[in-house]
Motif scaffolding. Structure first.
Motif, PDB file in Angstrom:
ATOM      1  N   ALA A 284       0.810  -1.229   0.000  1.00 59.02           N
ATOM      2  CA  ALA A 284       0.000   0.000   0.000  1.00 59.02           C
ATOM      3  C   ALA A 284       0.838   1.271   0.000  1.00 59.02           C
ATOM      4  N   ALA A 285       2.155   1.151   0.102  1.00 60.29           N
ATOM      5  CA  ALA A 285       3.022   2.312   0.330  1.00 60.29           C
ATOM      6  C   ALA A 285       2.796   3.438  -0.664  1.00 60.29           C
ATOM      7  N   LYS A 286       2.657   3.115  -1.945  1.00 54.21           N
ATOM      8  CA  LYS A 286       2.530   4.158  -2.963  1.00 54.21           C
ATOM      9  C   LYS A 286       1.202   4.895  -2.889  1.00 54.21           C
ATOM     10  N   ARG A 287       0.231   4.323  -2.186  1.00 58.23           N
ATOM     11  CA  ARG A 287      -1.079   4.951  -2.080  1.00 58.23           C
ATOM     12  C   ARG A 287      -1.188   5.873  -0.863  1.00 58.23           C
ATOM     13  N   LEU A 288      -0.233   5.815   0.029  1.00 54.40           N
ATOM     14  CA  LEU A 288      -0.368   6.476   1.325  1.00 54.40           C
ATOM     15  C   LEU A 288       0.091   7.934   1.283  1.00 54.40           C
ATOM     16  N   ARG A 289      -0.812   8.846   1.652  1.00 50.28           N
ATOM     17  CA  ARG A 289      -0.467  10.246   1.881  1.00 50.28           C
ATOM     18  C   ARG A 289       0.099  10.421   3.284  1.00 50.28           C
TER      19      ARG A 289
ATOM     20  N   GLY B  29      -3.936   2.554  19.196  1.00 47.74           N
ATOM     21  CA  GLY B  29      -4.060   1.205  19.725  1.00 47.74           C
ATOM     22  C   GLY B  29      -2.787   0.626  20.313  1.00 47.74           C
ATOM     23  N   ARG B  30      -2.959  -0.481  20.971  1.00 47.76           N
ATOM     24  CA  ARG B  30      -1.895  -1.082  21.766  1.00 47.76           C
ATOM     25  C   ARG B  30      -0.710  -1.547  20.919  1.00 47.76           C
ATOM     26  N   ASP B  31      -0.979  -2.149  19.754  1.00 50.18           N
ATOM     27  CA  ASP B  31       0.098  -2.748  18.958  1.00 50.18           C
ATOM     28  C   ASP B  31       0.501  -1.875  17.770  1.00 50.18           C
ATOM     29  N   ARG B  32       0.270  -0.566  17.877  1.00 50.24           N
ATOM     30  CA  ARG B  32       0.567   0.330  16.761  1.00 50.24           C
ATOM     31  C   ARG B  32       2.053   0.326  16.390  1.00 50.24           C
ATOM     32  N   ALA B  33       2.938   0.038  17.357  1.00 51.95           N
ATOM     33  CA  ALA B  33       4.380   0.046  17.072  1.00 51.95           C
ATOM     34  C   ALA B  33       4.736  -0.958  15.985  1.00 51.95           C
ATOM     35  N   LEU B  34       4.017  -2.066  15.908  1.00 52.15           N
ATOM     36  CA  LEU B  34       4.292  -3.069  14.877  1.00 52.15           C
ATOM     37  C   LEU B  34       4.051  -2.499  13.485  1.00 52.15           C
ATOM     38  N   ILE B  35       3.005  -1.693  13.345  1.00 51.87           N
ATOM     39  CA  ILE B  35       2.722  -1.083  12.044  1.00 51.87           C
ATOM     40  C   ILE B  35       3.732   0.015  11.755  1.00 51.87           C
ATOM     41  N   ARG B  36       4.098   0.772  12.803  1.00 47.56           N
ATOM     42  CA  ARG B  36       5.081   1.837  12.598  1.00 47.56           C
ATOM     43  C   ARG B  36       6.423   1.259  12.135  1.00 47.56           C
ATOM     44  N   GLU B  37       6.823   0.155  12.709  1.00 48.36           N
ATOM     45  CA  GLU B  37       8.085  -0.471  12.300  1.00 48.36           C
ATOM     46  C   GLU B  37       8.029  -0.904  10.843  1.00 48.36           C
ATOM     47  N   ALA B  38       6.887  -1.441  10.404  1.00 45.72           N
ATOM     48  CA  ALA B  38       6.732  -1.829   9.003  1.00 45.72           C
ATOM     49  C   ALA B  38       6.757  -0.607   8.092  1.00 45.72           C
ATOM     50  N   LEU B  39       6.145   0.487   8.542  1.00 44.83           N
ATOM     51  CA  LEU B  39       6.176   1.725   7.763  1.00 44.83           C
ATOM     52  C   LEU B  39       7.603   2.252   7.635  1.00 44.83           C
ATOM     53  N   THR B  40       8.369   2.163   8.705  1.00 47.17           N
ATOM     54  CA  THR B  40       9.760   2.611   8.667  1.00 47.17           C
ATOM     55  C   THR B  40      10.560   1.807   7.651  1.00 47.17           C
TER      56      THR B  40
ATOM     57  N   PRO C  92       4.558  10.427   6.073  1.00 49.35           N
ATOM     58  CA  PRO C  92       4.440  10.995   7.425  1.00 49.35           C
ATOM     59  C   PRO C  92       3.527  10.153   8.308  1.00 49.35           C
ATOM     60  N   VAL C  93       3.940   9.944   9.557  1.00 49.02           N
ATOM     61  CA  VAL C  93       3.206   9.102  10.502  1.00 49.02           C
ATOM     62  C   VAL C  93       2.948   9.878  11.781  1.00 49.02           C
ATOM     63  N   VAL C  94       1.707   9.850  12.241  1.00 43.04           N
ATOM     64  CA  VAL C  94       1.336  10.387  13.551  1.00 43.04           C
ATOM     65  C   VAL C  94       1.053   9.210  14.462  1.00 43.04           C
ATOM     66  N   ASP C  95       1.829   9.092  15.538  1.00 42.28           N
ATOM     67  CA  ASP C  95       1.700   7.979  16.481  1.00 42.28           C
ATOM     68  C   ASP C  95       1.028   8.504  17.743  1.00 42.28           C
ATOM     69  N   LEU C  96      -0.245   8.146  17.932  1.00 43.76           N
ATOM     70  CA  LEU C  96      -1.001   8.616  19.093  1.00 43.76           C
ATOM     71  C   LEU C  96      -0.782   7.666  20.265  1.00 43.76           C
ATOM     72  N   ASP C  97      -0.066   8.131  21.238  1.00 39.92           N
ATOM     73  CA  ASP C  97       0.305   7.300  22.392  1.00 39.92           C
ATOM     74  C   ASP C  97      -0.817   7.300  23.413  1.00 39.92           C
ATOM     75  N   ARG C  98      -1.938   6.718  23.019  1.00 39.45           N
ATOM     76  CA  ARG C  98      -3.085   6.606  23.929  1.00 39.45           C
ATOM     77  C   ARG C  98      -4.001   5.503  23.408  1.00 39.45           C
ATOM     78  N   THR C  99      -4.692   4.852  24.322  1.00 42.80           N
ATOM     79  CA  THR C  99      -5.617   3.776  23.948  1.00 42.80           C
ATOM     80  C   THR C  99      -7.007   3.975  24.545  1.00 42.80           C
ATOM     81  N   ASP C 100      -7.295   5.200  24.985  1.00 44.63           N
ATOM     82  CA  ASP C 100      -8.644   5.486  25.475  1.00 44.63           C
ATOM     83  C   ASP C 100      -9.566   5.716  24.281  1.00 44.63           C
TER      84      ASP C 100
END
Length: 475
Positions: A383-388, A394-405, A412-420
């Motif tokens: 999906a990389a070429k489609r992403l603006r 969520g709890r496991d967001r770091a796994l997706i961030r690592e794949a994005l890296t 550009p990635v916004v990582d919201l450090d909250r799960t409420d």
């Protein structure tokens, strides 16, 4: 099985809940001696137990491991894993284990009525949509039908109720198929296969094998996804009735014995007089709501099952036009400042998210939650070429961030450090900041929701509420 077969039969029901309680009541009504065992012993379980005990059903709370004496049969709820000690004890004692689907199958025609054939649907993603499309097509053909099974309408209710049906559109999960050894459908489809529920099945091989059970004993057609070879392999392995056909569906031009798409038209080269040279027009791509690629595939699968049952082409078109998708399945919420906001909260795994991401370009993607052991490299690289931009929650967001890296470092990635639960409002605002006119903000989390929300419905509602609040501010 007739009612007389159940008189005095000692049956243990494993688990309370949406399928255990109806099964216990049905069996009790048939004259069986019913004992319900349940792992939990909380306030809700005690209230459910009290209602069943008032009907003469024995309930044992907090003791789901011990096989009750004299048990001749276990009927289990789908969620109970095969490695439970109760099932090991049953195997040692030679006691069969059925699920609620198996029970419903055995009870068809118990009152002397001609049982309705089952058109059965399974797959990792798209089951509910396909079953509801199928029911809509069957209704358009004037048939008495219902969408039942894992979709939320109990098969036991459909089989034992006063309503009579010509045919049933049946959604079946891998859990249900595992415990349904004698199921024999009129026709069936496996829509697709991707890793899911491996903690329950133990391996991908076991998961795929359970999905493949849906083809066993098919009478008319085994429908498979031509783009997913594993589904065709399951057809080849199935033991079916003589004359049962393999029918493929494809988003491309169909070959003989396939349904597909030609110049924006859904066509049938399977259920025609001369499938080598002829094709029957069924509907236009625009008749499918929404016309995303994976949803067109769902429509073709539903059409194949309906055609296997003898439905005329016009009913396929009319049924697809009448169909309205359930909430939180690639649902358009609103356009705000020339940006479309799409709710696909039902995309709870990477396979579903991949299909959703393939339908839009460019995308600001809202993702994250409970990964359930999934990895995200393949999803992100595709999906990389489609992403603006991407907003992670969520709890496991770091796994997706690592794949994005690794695969989309420029996005550009916004990582919201909250799960409420309030995090969704912030996620939508951050997505709006990243989006440009003509973009799509797509909430397709690729993860389960339970770290932040009660279920995917609540997650989708939170997204929709946040989008509407944004729209009100922009008005």
């Amino acid at each position: 099985m007739s009612n007389q077969d159940w008189q005095g039969k000692h049956v243990t029901v494993a688990g309370l809940g949406v399928s255990g309680i109806p099964a216990a009541r049905v069996l009790n009504g048939l004259g069986a001696v019913v004992t319900v065992v349940n792992d939990g012993d909380d306030e809700r379980s005690r209230a459910q137990a009290a209602e069943l005990e008032a009907q003469g059903i024995t309930v044992r709370l907090g003791d789901g491991a011990t096989l009750p004496e004299s048990t001749e049969l276990i009927v289990t709820t789908p969620g109970w894993q095969p490695d439970k000690p109760l099932f090991a004890a049953a195997a040692e004692a030679g006691v069969p284990v059925w699920g609620d689907v198996e029970l419903a199958w055995r009870l068809r025609g118990h009152d002397g009525r001609e049982p309705a054939p089952w058109l059965a649907v399974t797959g990792t993603n798209g089951k509910t949509t396909t079953v509801r499309m199928l029911a809509s097509i069957l209704e358009a053909a004037g048939l008495r039908t219902a969408a039942v099974g894992n979709i939320g309408v109990s098969l036991l209710d459909a089989v034992l109720g006063d309503e009579t049906y010509d045919v049933l559109a049946v959604e079946l999960s891998s859990y249900q198929l595992h415990w349904a050894p004698s199921l024999r459908a009129h026709s069936a489809v496996v829509l697709n296969l991707a890793p899911d529920h491996l903690d329950w099945h133990g391996s991908m091989e076991a998961y795929v094998a359970d999905k493949g059970r849906i083809y066993q004993g098919n009478r008319i057609a085994c429908v498979y996804n031509a783009a997913d070879k594993a589904t065709e392999d399951l057809v080849r392995q199935a033991d079916v009735e003589e004359g049962c056909r393999a029918i493929g569906f494809t988003l491309g031009t169909p070959g003989p014995s396939q349904l597909g798409v030609v110049d924006g038209i859904l066509v049938d080269r399977a259920f025609v007089t001369n499938r080598q040279k002829q094709a029957q027009e069924l509907a236009e791509v625009g008749d499918v709501n929404p016309p995303a690629p994976h949803n067109i595939a769902n429509a073709l699968a539903a059409a194949a099952l309906a055609r296997a049952f003898g439905v005329e082409p016009r009913a396929v078109r009319d049924g697809l036009r009448a169909f309205r998708p359930d909430a939180h399945r690639i649902e358009h919420v609103a356009d705000v400042a020339e940006v479309a906001y799409i709710d696909d909260s039902k995309a709870t795994n990477t396979h579903a998210a991949e299909a959703s991401l393939a339908a839009y370009d460019p995308i600001v993607w809202i993702a994250g939650g409970l990964a359930k052991g999934a990895t995200f490299d393949e999803l992100v690289s595709g999906a990389a070429k489609r992403l603006r931009g991407v907003v992670l929650i969520g709890r496991d967001r770091a796994l997706i961030r690592e794949a994005l890296t690794r695969h989309a470092p420029e996005v550009p990635v916004v990582d919201l450090d909250r799960t409420d639960t309030g995090a969704m409002s912030e996620a939508v605002r951050e997505a709006a900041r990243l989006a440009r006119p003509g973009d799509t903000v797509l909430m397709a989390p690729a993860c389960a929701s339970m770290d932040m929300f009660a279920n995917y419905n609540k997650r989708g509602e939170a997204f929709a509420d946040a989008v509407r609040a944004l729209a009100d501010e922009s008005a």
